[in-house]
Design a protein around this motif. Structure first.
Motif, PDB file in Angstrom:
ATOM      1  N   ILE A  41       0.761  -1.220  -0.168  1.00  0.00           N
ATOM      2  CA  ILE A  41       0.008  -0.044  -0.106  1.00  0.00           C
ATOM      3  C   ILE A  41       1.028   1.336  -0.185  1.00  0.00           C
ATOM      4  N   TYR A  42       0.207   2.287  -0.485  1.00  0.00           N
ATOM      5  CA  TYR A  42       0.979   3.415  -0.745  1.00  0.00           C
ATOM      6  C   TYR A  42       0.259   4.725  -0.337  1.00  0.00           C
ATOM      7  N   PRO A  43       0.786   5.956   0.122  1.00  0.00           N
ATOM      8  CA  PRO A  43      -0.116   6.878   0.502  1.00  0.00           C
ATOM      9  C   PRO A  43      -1.042   7.494  -0.757  1.00  0.00           C
ATOM     10  N   THR A  44      -2.255   8.048  -0.211  1.00  0.00           N
ATOM     11  CA  THR A  44      -3.588   8.216  -0.967  1.00  0.00           C
ATOM     12  C   THR A  44      -4.299   6.944  -1.264  1.00  0.00           C
ATOM     13  N   ASP A  45      -3.945   5.619  -0.926  1.00  0.00           N
ATOM     14  CA  ASP A  45      -4.853   4.436  -1.433  1.00  0.00           C
ATOM     15  C   ASP A  45      -5.699   4.415  -0.241  1.00  0.00           C
ATOM     16  N   LYS A  46      -6.875   4.145  -0.838  1.00  0.00           N
ATOM     17  CA  LYS A  46      -8.062   4.001  -0.011  1.00  0.00           C
ATOM     18  C   LYS A  46      -8.416   2.322   0.368  1.00  0.00           C
ATOM     19  N   ILE A  47      -8.621   2.294   1.777  1.00  0.00           N
ATOM     20  CA  ILE A  47      -8.691   0.921   2.200  1.00  0.00           C
ATOM     21  C   ILE A  47     -10.159   0.695   2.650  1.00  0.00           C
ATOM     22  N   THR A  48     -11.040  -0.235   2.428  1.00  0.00           N
ATOM     23  CA  THR A  48     -12.171  -0.631   2.878  1.00  0.00           C
ATOM     24  C   THR A  48     -12.026  -1.944   3.841  1.00  0.00           C
ATOM     25  N   VAL A  49     -12.374  -1.856   5.143  1.00  0.00           N
ATOM     26  CA  VAL A  49     -12.356  -2.864   6.229  1.00  0.00           C
ATOM     27  C   VAL A  49     -13.504  -3.304   6.655  1.00  0.00           C
ATOM     28  N   ARG A  50     -14.025  -4.589   6.447  1.00  0.00           N
ATOM     29  CA  ARG A  50     -15.525  -4.949   6.902  1.00  0.00           C
ATOM     30  C   ARG A  50     -15.168  -5.727   8.274  1.00  0.00           C
ATOM     31  N   LYS A  51     -15.577  -4.958   9.247  1.00  0.00           N
ATOM     32  CA  LYS A  51     -15.288  -5.488  10.904  1.00  0.00           C
ATOM     33  C   LYS A  51     -16.661  -5.289  11.552  1.00  0.00           C
ATOM     34  N   ASN A  52     -16.982  -6.307  12.177  1.00  0.00           N
ATOM     35  CA  ASN A  52     -18.239  -6.209  13.213  1.00  0.00           C
ATOM     36  C   ASN A  52     -19.285  -5.469  12.407  1.00  0.00           C
ATOM     37  N   GLN A  53     -19.660  -6.104  11.228  1.00  0.00           N
ATOM     38  CA  GLN A  53     -20.557  -5.715  10.357  1.00  0.00           C
ATOM     39  C   GLN A  53     -20.870  -4.362   9.939  1.00  0.00           C
ATOM     40  N   VAL A  54     -19.707  -3.563   9.875  1.00  0.00           N
ATOM     41  CA  VAL A  54     -19.520  -2.359   9.606  1.00  0.00           C
ATOM     42  C   VAL A  54     -18.380  -2.297   8.415  1.00  0.00           C
ATOM     43  N   ASN A  55     -18.691  -1.462   7.332  1.00  0.00           N
ATOM     44  CA  ASN A  55     -17.518  -1.072   6.464  1.00  0.00           C
ATOM     45  C   ASN A  55     -16.929   0.081   6.866  1.00  0.00           C
ATOM     46  N   TYR A  56     -15.558  -0.002   7.317  1.00  0.00           N
ATOM     47  CA  TYR A  56     -14.836   1.215   7.825  1.00  0.00           C
ATOM     48  C   TYR A  56     -13.985   1.521   6.515  1.00  0.00           C
ATOM     49  N   GLU A  57     -13.889   2.894   6.224  1.00  0.00           N
ATOM     50  CA  GLU A  57     -13.111   3.590   5.132  1.00  0.00           C
ATOM     51  C   GLU A  57     -11.998   4.160   5.521  1.00  0.00           C
ATOM     52  N   LEU A  58     -10.870   3.787   5.052  1.00  0.00           N
ATOM     53  CA  LEU A  58      -9.726   4.627   5.402  1.00  0.00           C
ATOM     54  C   LEU A  58      -8.781   5.052   4.151  1.00  0.00           C
ATOM     55  N   ILE A  59      -8.188   6.291   4.421  1.00  0.00           N
ATOM     56  CA  ILE A  59      -7.316   6.825   3.210  1.00  0.00           C
ATOM     57  C   ILE A  59      -5.880   6.637   3.956  1.00  0.00           C
ATOM     58  N   VAL A  60      -4.819   6.253   3.442  1.00  0.00           N
ATOM     59  CA  VAL A  60      -3.468   5.950   3.795  1.00  0.00           C
ATOM     60  C   VAL A  60      -2.800   7.330   3.800  1.00  0.00           C
ATOM     61  N   LEU A  61      -2.243   8.113   4.660  1.00  0.00           N
ATOM     62  CA  LEU A  61      -1.685   9.062   4.867  1.00  0.00           C
ATOM     63  C   LEU A  61      -0.080   8.958   4.716  1.00  0.00           C
ATOM     64  N   ASP A  62       0.277   7.903   5.434  1.00  0.00           N
ATOM     65  CA  ASP A  62       1.783   7.399   5.428  1.00  0.00           C
ATOM     66  C   ASP A  62       1.956   6.204   6.252  1.00  0.00           C
ATOM     67  N   THR A  63       2.918   5.778   5.799  1.00  0.00           N
ATOM     68  CA  THR A  63       2.932   4.169   6.483  1.00  0.00           C
ATOM     69  C   THR A  63       4.101   4.135   7.581  1.00  0.00           C
ATOM     70  N   PRO A  64       3.559   3.654   8.666  1.00  0.00           N
ATOM     71  CA  PRO A  64       4.625   3.830  10.010  1.00  0.00           C
ATOM     72  C   PRO A  64       5.712   2.747   9.760  1.00  0.00           C
TER      73      PRO A  64
END
Length: 129
Positions: A41-64
């Motif tokens: 993954i790289y900055p500006t990628d959009k990640i969608t995570v399905r967890k606990n019956q909810v779709n969380y949407e994240l945008i990667v700003l940087d990698t730790p």
């Protein structure tokens, strides 16, 4: 950075093996595509995570470089989850509060009264006074 490692570093999953399993089961998408745990993954990628019956949407700003403390997570991701999804989670938690498991025993006296009130509707005695 690998997507499973990233999700573990920003504390979306407790262990990296759980994050890997979620990727393999198709619960994680990057830019709308199903992925393998080894996907970079790289900055500006959009990640969608399905967890606990909810779709969380994240945008990667940087990698730790390694796993972060909870206060530092917002430096590396931006949470753009819709408000409706979070309200759905609250509603789900409220519905689980009163749920009785099958075989949990006989209903209590309060349960029986609630069931009787539901079948009878409003009491006729209230209108006579």
């Amino acid at each position: 950075m690998r997507v499973d490692k990233y999700l573990w570093c920003i504390r979306y999953y407790k262990t990296r093996s759980i994050a890997t399993k979620a990727c393999k089961e198709g619960k994680v998408r990057v830019n709308g595509d199903l992925i393998k745990p080894s996907r970079e993954i790289y900055p500006t990628d959009k990640i969608t995570v399905r967890k606990n019956q909810v779709n969380y949407e994240l945008i990667v700003l940087d990698t730790p470089k390694s796993r972060l403390g909870a206060k530092l997570v917002d430096i590396y991701r931006k949470d753009v989850t819709p408000e409706e999804a979070l309200q759905k989670l609250d509603l789900l938690n409220y519905s689980k509060d009163y749920y009785r498991k099958k075989g949990a025993g006989r209903p209590t006296k309060k349960d029986r009264r609630d069931i009787d009130d539901w079948f009878e509707g409003p009491s006729d005695n209230d209108s006579e006074e």
